[in-house]
Design a protein around this motif. Structure first.
Motif: not given
Length: 157
Positions: A43-48, A68-69, A75-76, A121-124
Motif C-alpha cells: 500500500k506504499i511506494k517502495n523504491n529501494l 516504510a514509505g 491510497y494517497k 524495506k524503506v523507500d528512498k
C-alpha cells in the motif's frame, strides 16, 4: 468364394477416458509448483535505494518484513502523502511494531526465534527520523537483528 462383409455400424469408437485423471493431476501439480503466492500487497511506494555490495538472506520463513514509505497513488487520498509503516497487509503506527514482533515470534518454533531477522524495506524518499523510530521500537521489542533491503546497483548514481 466368400465376400468380406463390413460391420453394420460405421460409428467411431468411444474415446477412452482412462488417462484423464492422470492428465488432471499432472496439470494440478504443475500449477501448484509454478504459482507464486504473494505474501502481502503493498500500500506504499517502495523504491529501494541501491547498494554495490549486497547479500541474499537465507531462509525466507525466518524473515519478517517492515515496509516504510509514502502511500501509493491509490491510497494517497485516504492516508495523505506522509511516509507510513506497513506491517504485513495493513498500515500501522510505531506502537504496533511490538505487537507485530510478538505475533511473528509466536508463530515460529522455539528454536527459530533467535534466528528471526527483521528486514526493513524503506523507500528512498523516506526521512531517517521514521527509520530511527522503527529501530527504537524494534529495540524495545527485543528484536536486534535488522537488515536493510536494497536493490543491486551503484550507490552513487
Amino acid at each position: 468364394m466368400s465376400k468380406f462383409k463390413k460391420k453394420g455400424s460405421n460409428e467411431l469408437p468411444a474415446i477412452s477416458t482412462a488417462s484423464l485423471p492422470d492428465i488432471v493431476f499432472m496439470l494440478l501439480f504443475f500449477f501448484m509448483v509454478a504459482t507464486v503466492m504473494r505474501d502481502s500487497s503493498l500500500k506504499i511506494k517502495n523504491n529501494l535505494p541501491s547498494a554495490a555490495d549486497t547479500e541474499k538472506l537465507g531462509q525466507k520463513n525466518l524473515i519478517m518484513f517492515i515496509y516504510a514509505g509514502p502511500p501509493s497513488d491509490s491510497y494517497k487520498d485516504r492516508y495523505g502523502t506522509e511516509a507510513r509503516i506497513q506491517l504485513n497487509d495493513k498500515l500501522a503506527d510505531i506502537n504496533d511494531i511490538g505487537v507485530f514482533v510478538a505475533a511473528e515470534r509466536a508463530s515460529k518454533r522455539e528454536e527459530e526465534i533467535p534466528k528471526l531477522i527483521t528486514a526493513l524495506k524503506v523507500d528512498k524518499s523516506t526521512n531517517m527520523g521514521l527509520v530511527s523510530d522503527i529501530e527504537q521500537a524494534l529495540r524495545k521489542a527485543g528484536q536486534l537483528k535488522i537488515n536493510y533491503t536494497t536493490k543491486k546497483g551503484s550507490a552513487l548514481k
